[in-house]
Design a protein around this motif. Sequence first.
Motif, PDB file in Angstrom:
ATOM      1  N   LEU A   1       0.835  -1.205   0.000  1.00  0.00           N
ATOM      2  CA  LEU A   1       0.000   0.000   0.000  1.00  0.00           C
ATOM      3  C   LEU A   1       0.870   1.256   0.000  1.00  0.00           C
ATOM      4  O   LEU A   1       0.586   2.231  -0.705  1.00  0.00           O
ATOM      5  CB  LEU A   1      -0.928  -0.009   1.216  1.00  0.00           C
ATOM      6  CG  LEU A   1      -1.804   1.247   1.410  1.00  0.00           C
ATOM      7  CD1 LEU A   1      -2.719   1.458   0.206  1.00  0.00           C
ATOM      8  CD2 LEU A   1      -2.598   1.140   2.705  1.00  0.00           C
ATOM      9  N   TYR A   2       1.951   1.226   0.751  1.00  0.00           N
ATOM     10  CA  TYR A   2       2.884   2.357   0.791  1.00  0.00           C
ATOM     11  C   TYR A   2       3.505   2.590  -0.587  1.00  0.00           C
ATOM     12  O   TYR A   2       3.603   3.734  -1.070  1.00  0.00           O
ATOM     13  CB  TYR A   2       3.968   2.085   1.830  1.00  0.00           C
ATOM     14  CG  TYR A   2       5.025   3.154   1.919  1.00  0.00           C
ATOM     15  CD1 TYR A   2       4.704   4.455   2.306  1.00  0.00           C
ATOM     16  CD2 TYR A   2       6.346   2.857   1.620  1.00  0.00           C
ATOM     17  CE1 TYR A   2       5.679   5.432   2.387  1.00  0.00           C
ATOM     18  CE2 TYR A   2       7.330   3.837   1.698  1.00  0.00           C
ATOM     19  CZ  TYR A   2       6.984   5.111   2.083  1.00  0.00           C
ATOM     20  OH  TYR A   2       7.949   6.075   2.149  1.00  0.00           O
TER      21      TYR A   2
ATOM     22  N   ALA B   1      -3.716   1.042   8.120  1.00  0.00           N
ATOM     23  CA  ALA B   1      -3.447  -0.327   7.683  1.00  0.00           C
ATOM     24  C   ALA B   1      -2.618  -1.078   8.710  1.00  0.00           C
ATOM     25  O   ALA B   1      -2.843  -2.271   8.959  1.00  0.00           O
ATOM     26  CB  ALA B   1      -2.741  -0.307   6.327  1.00  0.00           C
TER      27      ALA B   1
ATOM     28  N   PRO C   1      -5.431  -3.976   2.348  1.00  0.00           N
ATOM     29  CA  PRO C   1      -4.411  -2.997   1.920  1.00  0.00           C
ATOM     30  C   PRO C   1      -3.981  -3.192   0.471  1.00  0.00           C
ATOM     31  O   PRO C   1      -3.749  -2.213  -0.247  1.00  0.00           O
ATOM     32  CB  PRO C   1      -3.257  -3.234   2.895  1.00  0.00           C
ATOM     33  CG  PRO C   1      -3.884  -3.869   4.088  1.00  0.00           C
ATOM     34  CD  PRO C   1      -4.990  -4.726   3.543  1.00  0.00           C
ATOM     35  N   ILE C   2      -3.891  -4.478   0.048  1.00  0.00           N
ATOM     36  CA  ILE C   2      -3.489  -4.736  -1.341  1.00  0.00           C
ATOM     37  C   ILE C   2      -4.567  -4.237  -2.294  1.00  0.00           C
ATOM     38  O   ILE C   2      -4.276  -3.602  -3.317  1.00  0.00           O
ATOM     39  CB  ILE C   2      -3.226  -6.238  -1.561  1.00  0.00           C
ATOM     40  CG1 ILE C   2      -2.199  -6.762  -0.541  1.00  0.00           C
ATOM     41  CG2 ILE C   2      -2.730  -6.493  -2.969  1.00  0.00           C
ATOM     42  CD1 ILE C   2      -1.961  -8.247  -0.626  1.00  0.00           C
TER      43      ILE C   2
ATOM     44  N   ALA D   1      -6.758  -1.887  -1.712  1.00  0.00           N
ATOM     45  CA  ALA D   1      -6.784  -0.422  -1.682  1.00  0.00           C
ATOM     46  C   ALA D   1      -5.668   0.154  -2.549  1.00  0.00           C
ATOM     47  O   ALA D   1      -5.881   1.114  -3.308  1.00  0.00           O
ATOM     48  CB  ALA D   1      -6.644   0.074  -0.247  1.00  0.00           C
ATOM     49  N   GLY D   2      -4.469  -0.427  -2.458  1.00  0.00           N
ATOM     50  CA  GLY D   2      -3.359   0.033  -3.295  1.00  0.00           C
ATOM     51  C   GLY D   2      -3.640  -0.186  -4.769  1.00  0.00           C
ATOM     52  O   GLY D   2      -3.312   0.669  -5.608  1.00  0.00           O
TER      53      GLY D   2
END
Length: 507
Positions: A85-86, A104, A146-147, A149-150
């Motif tokens: 995500l970062y 997250a 998170p994956i 969302a990214g």
Amino acid sequence: MTVQILAFAVVFAALVILSSYVRLNIGLGGTESDRVIRALLSFVGTSNVWMVFTLASYFAPDALPGSILRFIALCSMITAPVTFLYFALKLAEVKPVAPPIVAALIANGGLLVARYLFPFNIGALAFWRLRHPVLSPLAAIWFCLPIAAGTALLVRSGARGQSPRRKSQLRMIALGAGIATACVFLSEYVFPTLLGVDFGLLLMYAALLIFVALTCHATRKLGLMVTRPDYVFRSIFKHAPKAAIVVGSDGCIVSANNEAKRILDAESLSPGAQMEDYISDYRCDVVYNYREITVGTGDGKRYLLLSQFPIDARHHDSEKVIILTDITDMKLRLMHENTMLLNKTYVDRLTGLYNRYYITDPESPFYSSGDQPDTIALLFIDADNFKAQNDTYGHLAGDDILCELADCIRESIPDGACAVRYGGDEFIVVLSGDHAYDAQEVAERIRNRASELDLSHIGADAKLSLSIGLVCGSPPLVELIDRADRAMYTSKRRGKNTVTAEQGDIA
């Protein structure tokens, strides 16, 4: 298990190759590009840790070492989606990144704590999986959030992008992340819980491999994270080994690189300053081609080669590029070699004065230093009774007397005068310019100092007196030497230890 290990080796190697390739771009694309690369490397690093410690925990006993390995593997597995995500936030240029990352981390940290409320399947390679019909899909969805969302961020950024290449880059990575998310969900819930089929970590490995393959494609084929041309030019200009300065048509500095500041010893070499402040005879409207210049710096003189040409060759009055080459070391070395050669050719080894070739050879520095003045005074000096003292005290003592006499002459003549050992015990002093009018005074000073020399260390009766002939006139020097020689012999006939000026000379 053999298949699992082979799959592990393939994926691990792919992750290492990807990280090695993108690491080469660090420092080449600017600060933002470096942050994107480091974000991707953080995801690759946590994925590698998860793979290594998961496999190691499988072979560890159910004791403290095994528990530590499983805890590290679980922490890295939970952290990997957050690092992805970062990476997506940095790649999509979303700001600020802190709030979604903190959220997250808190969410996945809660998942880690919740997972410890249930027993692990120690005998399985994927020891963390639950077979519960309700908890298993919740854990899988929670893990993939998170994956997902990214991936959504990359899709949105790709849709809004202006550059077709940029759109293709983001869509390619989003596709890899989307396929990887689907593989993770199948691996964590659908196959083990609904279908009762356990592929171990093969689907997880496949998810990573697909992401790596598409990211490599976006990186290599589509130019993701490659160096921006403008940054390349600025970086090359700034760190080039040659000193470079861009000057405007008004002579003001537009930009200067680090080497130019070092060579000119001027950290203040900044935009807006006048180039003439650093190179005194500089002209902006001149095309220089390896012109040698000398500039003063804090550590002395510096010798440079200056080249200048217009940026736009079609317009001579456009901005100019100055290239400076530092030749100080080479210049000093040549000057030293020339000095050594001069010493060997034109300097008398015994006395350290010039020899006769210095004033008779047209190629010597005496002639090449410039036009000779109209008026020259020349002293022809001969040591009285030198042969008798040489025979009495020996040749070594005679050499000592000549050295004493050379020092006496050197100390008695003004700056700019030229002292020469003409041969044997004969010396010449050339006085030019205003010093020529003081020739009589200089001659008497030399004669008096020579007679006062203390030569008792050579012999009790050792003394020195001089017969000097003086002439004034204009070059050529050979004629003046001949006339001064005759005047010196007149001093000999007059009883020695005297100065004779040629009749009619300026005295």
